[in-house]
Every structure is written in structure tokens, then in C-alpha cells.
Design a protein around this motif. Structure first.
Motif, PDB file in Angstrom:
ATOM      1  N   GLU A 123       8.465  15.805  -4.879  1.00 50.70           N
ATOM      2  CA  GLU A 123       8.006  14.616  -5.419  1.00 50.70           C
ATOM      3  C   GLU A 123       6.756  14.479  -6.230  1.00 50.70           C
ATOM      4  O   GLU A 123       6.458  13.770  -6.768  1.00 50.70           O
ATOM      5  CB  GLU A 123       8.224  13.187  -4.333  1.00 50.70           C
ATOM      6  CG  GLU A 123       7.555  13.316  -3.204  1.00 50.70           C
ATOM      7  CD  GLU A 123       8.383  14.025  -1.959  1.00 50.70           C
ATOM      8  OE1 GLU A 123       7.803  13.759  -1.049  1.00 50.70           O
ATOM      9  OE2 GLU A 123       8.916  14.896  -2.292  1.00 50.70           O
ATOM     10  N   LYS A 124       6.143  15.536  -5.849  1.00 48.29           N
ATOM     11  CA  LYS A 124       4.782  15.920  -6.466  1.00 48.29           C
ATOM     12  C   LYS A 124       4.871  16.515  -7.844  1.00 48.29           C
ATOM     13  O   LYS A 124       3.719  16.661  -8.577  1.00 48.29           O
ATOM     14  CB  LYS A 124       3.948  16.674  -5.513  1.00 48.29           C
ATOM     15  CG  LYS A 124       3.561  15.887  -4.095  1.00 48.29           C
ATOM     16  CD  LYS A 124       2.744  16.896  -3.250  1.00 48.29           C
ATOM     17  CE  LYS A 124       2.501  16.478  -2.082  1.00 48.29           C
ATOM     18  NZ  LYS A 124       1.827  17.531  -0.899  1.00 48.29           N
ATOM     19  N   THR A 125       6.105  17.244  -8.086  1.00 51.35           N
ATOM     20  CA  THR A 125       6.040  17.924  -9.553  1.00 51.35           C
ATOM     21  C   THR A 125       5.809  16.946 -10.647  1.00 51.35           C
ATOM     22  O   THR A 125       6.555  15.948 -10.960  1.00 51.35           O
ATOM     23  CB  THR A 125       7.270  18.658  -9.601  1.00 51.35           C
ATOM     24  OG1 THR A 125       7.562  19.122  -8.218  1.00 51.35           O
ATOM     25  CG2 THR A 125       7.387  19.500 -10.559  1.00 51.35           C
ATOM     26  N   LYS A 126       4.900  17.182 -11.531  1.00 54.92           N
ATOM     27  CA  LYS A 126       4.646  16.404 -12.585  1.00 54.92           C
ATOM     28  C   LYS A 126       4.761  16.933 -13.908  1.00 54.92           C
ATOM     29  O   LYS A 126       4.986  16.618 -15.153  1.00 54.92           O
ATOM     30  CB  LYS A 126       3.047  16.082 -12.663  1.00 54.92           C
ATOM     31  CG  LYS A 126       2.667  14.994 -11.732  1.00 54.92           C
ATOM     32  CD  LYS A 126       3.020  13.506 -12.241  1.00 54.92           C
ATOM     33  CE  LYS A 126       2.841  12.561 -11.270  1.00 54.92           C
ATOM     34  NZ  LYS A 126       1.786  12.293 -10.727  1.00 54.92           N
ATOM     35  N   ALA A 127       4.854  18.408 -14.033  1.00 56.52           N
ATOM     36  CA  ALA A 127       5.176  19.266 -15.146  1.00 56.52           C
ATOM     37  C   ALA A 127       5.641  20.519 -14.807  1.00 56.52           C
ATOM     38  O   ALA A 127       5.583  21.149 -13.976  1.00 56.52           O
ATOM     39  CB  ALA A 127       3.670  19.171 -15.977  1.00 56.52           C
ATOM     40  N   ILE A 128       6.195  21.283 -15.906  1.00 54.29           N
ATOM     41  CA  ILE A 128       6.610  22.605 -15.881  1.00 54.29           C
ATOM     42  C   ILE A 128       5.825  23.228 -17.307  1.00 54.29           C
ATOM     43  O   ILE A 128       5.937  22.567 -18.365  1.00 54.29           O
ATOM     44  CB  ILE A 128       8.096  22.706 -15.721  1.00 54.29           C
ATOM     45  CG1 ILE A 128       8.467  24.257 -15.941  1.00 54.29           C
ATOM     46  CG2 ILE A 128       8.851  21.949 -16.943  1.00 54.29           C
ATOM     47  CD1 ILE A 128       9.752  24.608 -15.461  1.00 54.29           C
ATOM     48  N   VAL A 129       5.389  24.355 -16.855  1.00 50.58           N
ATOM     49  CA  VAL A 129       4.624  25.232 -18.224  1.00 50.58           C
ATOM     50  C   VAL A 129       5.540  26.381 -18.412  1.00 50.58           C
ATOM     51  O   VAL A 129       5.261  27.462 -17.834  1.00 50.58           O
ATOM     52  CB  VAL A 129       3.309  25.464 -17.902  1.00 50.58           C
ATOM     53  CG1 VAL A 129       2.825  26.070 -19.176  1.00 50.58           C
ATOM     54  CG2 VAL A 129       2.595  24.418 -17.369  1.00 50.58           C
ATOM     55  N   PRO A 130       6.754  26.293 -19.197  1.00 52.78           N
ATOM     56  CA  PRO A 130       7.269  27.528 -19.678  1.00 52.78           C
ATOM     57  C   PRO A 130       6.477  28.390 -20.552  1.00 52.78           C
ATOM     58  O   PRO A 130       5.889  27.774 -21.645  1.00 52.78           O
ATOM     59  CB  PRO A 130       8.719  27.255 -20.416  1.00 52.78           C
ATOM     60  CG  PRO A 130       8.424  25.660 -20.715  1.00 52.78           C
ATOM     61  CD  PRO A 130       7.180  25.139 -19.783  1.00 52.78           C
ATOM     62  N   VAL A 131       6.571  29.693 -20.373  1.00 55.75           N
ATOM     63  CA  VAL A 131       5.603  30.552 -21.457  1.00 55.75           C
ATOM     64  C   VAL A 131       6.616  31.346 -22.183  1.00 55.75           C
ATOM     65  O   VAL A 131       7.733  31.902 -21.664  1.00 55.75           O
ATOM     66  CB  VAL A 131       4.666  31.554 -20.409  1.00 55.75           C
ATOM     67  CG1 VAL A 131       4.159  32.442 -21.327  1.00 55.75           C
ATOM     68  CG2 VAL A 131       3.776  30.685 -19.457  1.00 55.75           C
ATOM     69  N   HIS A 132       6.464  30.949 -23.479  1.00 60.42           N
ATOM     70  CA  HIS A 132       7.088  32.177 -24.560  1.00 60.42           C
ATOM     71  C   HIS A 132       6.543  33.463 -24.585  1.00 60.42           C
ATOM     72  O   HIS A 132       6.106  33.574 -25.542  1.00 60.42           O
ATOM     73  CB  HIS A 132       7.230  31.489 -25.671  1.00 60.42           C
ATOM     74  CG  HIS A 132       7.760  29.939 -25.651  1.00 60.42           C
ATOM     75  ND1 HIS A 132       8.664  29.525 -24.984  1.00 60.42           N
ATOM     76  CD2 HIS A 132       7.387  28.805 -26.454  1.00 60.42           C
ATOM     77  CE1 HIS A 132       9.003  28.143 -24.942  1.00 60.42           C
ATOM     78  NE2 HIS A 132       8.034  27.544 -26.031  1.00 60.42           N
TER      79      HIS A 132
END
Ligand SMILES: *Cc1c(COP(=O)(O)O)cnc(C)c1O
Length: 369
Positions: A123-132
Motif C-alpha cells: 500500500e506504500k507503492t507510489k510509482a514504478i520506474v521502468p528503465v529502457h
């Protein structure tokens, strides 16, 4: 023969007249901060990315940090990131006060493995950063689906991937924001540090524009905590000269990549050449192979005049700075394996076929011994 990892001098020689004229223009007008060159580049790069806003910032790392701040990420939050990437991807998360949550990669593409994302969401997850990574986009459909379901933001780390496509979609079209670096060695490189955020969100764009000028709006009135992170006008003038060539340079990189793959597959069975998803347009920021005895190969190539680089020798989840997060060796096996096997060969648009043939002949020689 000497084959450098990257040689920017030939590109400069072909653009020298225009670049010097552009720099002279900036200095003659004496408009050094957020001037017409920055505005033009912001407009062009946003359009190129199929979105409505470009926000020039000081570098790619700040583009990530300001994007996260723009999404409201801070202390107590969690952000999902791959561990097999440049430090800045996770460093930007930690700088907001949030906790990077590292997950493993797909061994074929070296990009974040979407099947591992849901298990990492809390429930703390705010974002994801996929790297290309290396210039090939991550599996965005799967990432978008999960992000929508859990209402989390997507910050695309596109530092290595300007111009790449996923199922015909551009970098920036599918994420909440996308972050470019114009570090000199990137596919579109300035002559110093520079970066840009692109986004379709009007509100977040405005927020990020304010953050890059100390959080002030109007000037000297501060409602949010920002800092000084602007794209320099001189760097923007240089980038405006280079930008129209970007697509040609990407095509040349792809040609070099094809040459390497053909030559390597014909002559060296020990090497695993890059895997390209059929729906991806890979812009080959790096041409990265997997090999056994990687460090010995690298030393042998160096002795023979061929420079190579290892991106990246140590996974982020095992870096001393993140020790307190409690990860152990073996936690992300594909990442750790890639750190031991990956090696990037010389790659730039002006690389000559004879140089590529020489590189491959030396790799073949190493494995025939
Ligand atoms: C280069 C790079 C960055 C950081 O960009 P800078 O402009 O050097 O700050 C971030 N992420 C990745 C994957 C990069 O390759």
C-alpha cells in the motif's frame, strides 16, 4: 588498430560551424537561463515524444528526481525499480526520502521483468520506474496494466532510449512522465550535463516547472520545496543543432548493431547477441552481449586496442549505500548473472565496418585459445 568505445570528435567536426554560430548567438544576446533555445528544444523534444510538455532540467538524474517529486513521492513511500541499471534510477528515489524496491530483470532484454512487479507492490507503492536499458523499451503494456490496476505512477527512465519505440508508441506516450539525459555520451548528447522531462499531464508539468526554479511562483514566492535544476541555454543551443540528426544517428546505430550480430553469430558461438523484441525499435545506445569469462575477454580486448565497458558490474541492491535495505546476494539472480556476463562493445554512429570486423575477430581469437 584502436577501437574506442565512443568517439564524438567526428560528429563535432561535421557540425562545428553551426555549433559555434549558435553559441555565439547565445552569448551575443546574453540570454543564458531558460531562453529561446531551451523553449525550442522543449517544444521539439515533447513533439518528438508525442506529448504536450517538455521541461528542460540540469541532467537526467534530476529529471527522475523532479518527476518523482511531481508525482508526490516522498518519505515513507516505496518506488519499484530494476536493480540492473545506472545508479541514478534508484538514487533519485532515495533522494526523495522514499525507499527503492528492487526487482529482477528479464534475462533476454535486460529490462524489468513485469511478472515480478505485482508481488512487490504494497500500500506504500507510489510509482514504478521502468528503465529502457541500452535503448530498448521495457514491456510497457504489462507495466501500464499493473500501474492502472494499483493506481501508481510510471516514470520512464529513458536516459538511454530517446527515439526508441514500443509497438509504434514513443517514449513518453505511455508513462506519467519520461526522463531523458543529454549527458555527452547519450544518443543525443550535449557538451556538458543536461536533461529533460516530457509528459502529457498539464498539472504535473506545471508543478515540475516550478520545482526546477526553487519551487517559486511567482518569483520569490515559494509554495513547494524546489531547487535549481535548469537546462542550460548554451547546452540547449548545441542540442538544437544536433536534434535534427537524431533519427539518422539511430538508424546508423541500428546498422552497426546488425553488423555486429551478423559477424558474431557467424564466428563466435560463445557469445549471446542482443535480443530485440519484434515490436520494439531499439536505438542501441549500447550494443551489449553476454559472454563467459567476461573480465578475461575485456582484458584481452584492451590489450588489443579495443575498449569496452561493463554496464553494470555491481547490482544496485548490493551497493553499500543501500545496505540498510537488507538485500542479500542471490535475491535477484538474473540481475546478478547479467552483472557477471554483460559487456558492451564500441558503438557510435561513425563506427567503421573495418573496426567492427576487427573487434569481432579479436573476440573470436580470444575464444579459440
Ligand atoms: C545516464 C543515465 C541516467 C542519469 O543521467 P545524467 O544526465 O547523467 O544525470 C539515469 N538513468 C540511466 C539509465 C542512465 O543511463
Amino acid at each position: 588498430m584502436k577501437v574506442p568505445m565512443l568517439d564524438l570528435s567526428e560528429q563535432y567536426q561535421t557540425l562545428k560551424g553551426e555549433i559555434i554560430e549558435a553559441l555565439d548567438g547565445v552569448m551575443s544576446r546574453s540570454q543564458f537561463i531558460l531562453g529561446d533555445n531551451v523553449k525550442r528544444l522543449e517544444k521539439d523534444v515533447a513533439e518528438y515524444s508525442g506529448v504536450s510538455h517538455g521541461i528542460g532540467v540540469a541532467n537526467g538524474s534530476d529529471a527522475l528526481h523532479i518527476s518523482l517529486q511531481g508525482c508526490g513521492v516522498g518519505q515513507g513511500d516505496e518506488v519499484i525499480v530494476p536493480s540492473f541499471t545506472f545508479f541514478a534510477t534508484a538514487g533519485a528515489v532515495a533522494r526523495t526520502g522514499a525507499t527503492p524496491v528492487f526487482i529482477d530483470i528479464d534475462p533476454k532484454t535486460f529490462n524489468i521483468d513485469p511478472s515480478k512487479i505485482e508481488a512487490a507492490i504494497t500500500e506504500k507503492t507510489k510509482a514504478i520506474v521502468p528503465v529502457h536499458l541500452y535503448g530498448q523499451m521495457a514491456d510497457m503494456d504489462a507495466i501500464v496494466e499493473i500501474a492502472k490496476k494499483h493506481n501508481i505512477a510510471i516514470i520512464e527512465d529513458a536516459a538511454q532510449a530517446i527515439g526508441s519505440l514500443y509497438k509504434g508508441k514513443k517514449v513518453g506516450e505511455m508513462g506519467t512522465t519520461a526522463c531523458y539525459s543529454f549527458f555527452p555520451t547519450k544518443n543525443l548528447g550535449a557538451y556538458g550535463d543536461a536533461g529533460m522531462i516530457v509528459t502529457n499531464g498539464d498539472e504535473i508539468a506545471e508543478k515540475m516547472r516550478v520545482i526546477r526554479v526553487h519551487g517559486s511562483k511567482p518569483k520569490y514566492y515559494h509554495h513547494v520545496l524546489g531547487y535549481n535544476s535548469r537546462l542550460d541555454e548554451l547546452q540547449a543551443a548545441i542540442l538544437n543543432i544536433k536534434f535534427p540528426h537524431l533519427n539518422d544517428w539511430s538508424e546508423l546505430r541500428r546498422e552497426k548493431a546488425e553488423n555486429y550480430t551478423k559477424l558474431l553469430n557467424e564466428t563466435v558461438k560463445e557469445v549471446t547477441t542482443p535480443f530485440i523484441e519484434e515490436h520494439n525499435y531499439h536505438v542501441f545506445h549500447q550494443y551489449t552481449i553476454r559472454v563467459p569469462k567476461r573480465d578475461e575477454l575485456q582484458a584481452f580486448l584492451k590489450e588489443n586496442g579495443v575498449s569496452t565497458m561493463v554496464y553494470y558490474p555491481k547490482p544496485l541492491h548490493l551497493q553499500p549505500v543501500f545496505q540498510e535495505l537488507g538485500y542479500n546476494e542471490g535475491d535477484l539472480p538474473e540481475t546478478e548473472k547479467a552483472c557477471a556476463e554483460a559487456i558492451s562493445l564500441p558503438m557510435f554512429p561513425e563506427l567503421k565496418l573495418e573496426q567492427q570486423q576487427y573487434v569481432v575477430s579479436k573476440i573470436a581469437e580470444f575464444y579459440s585459445k
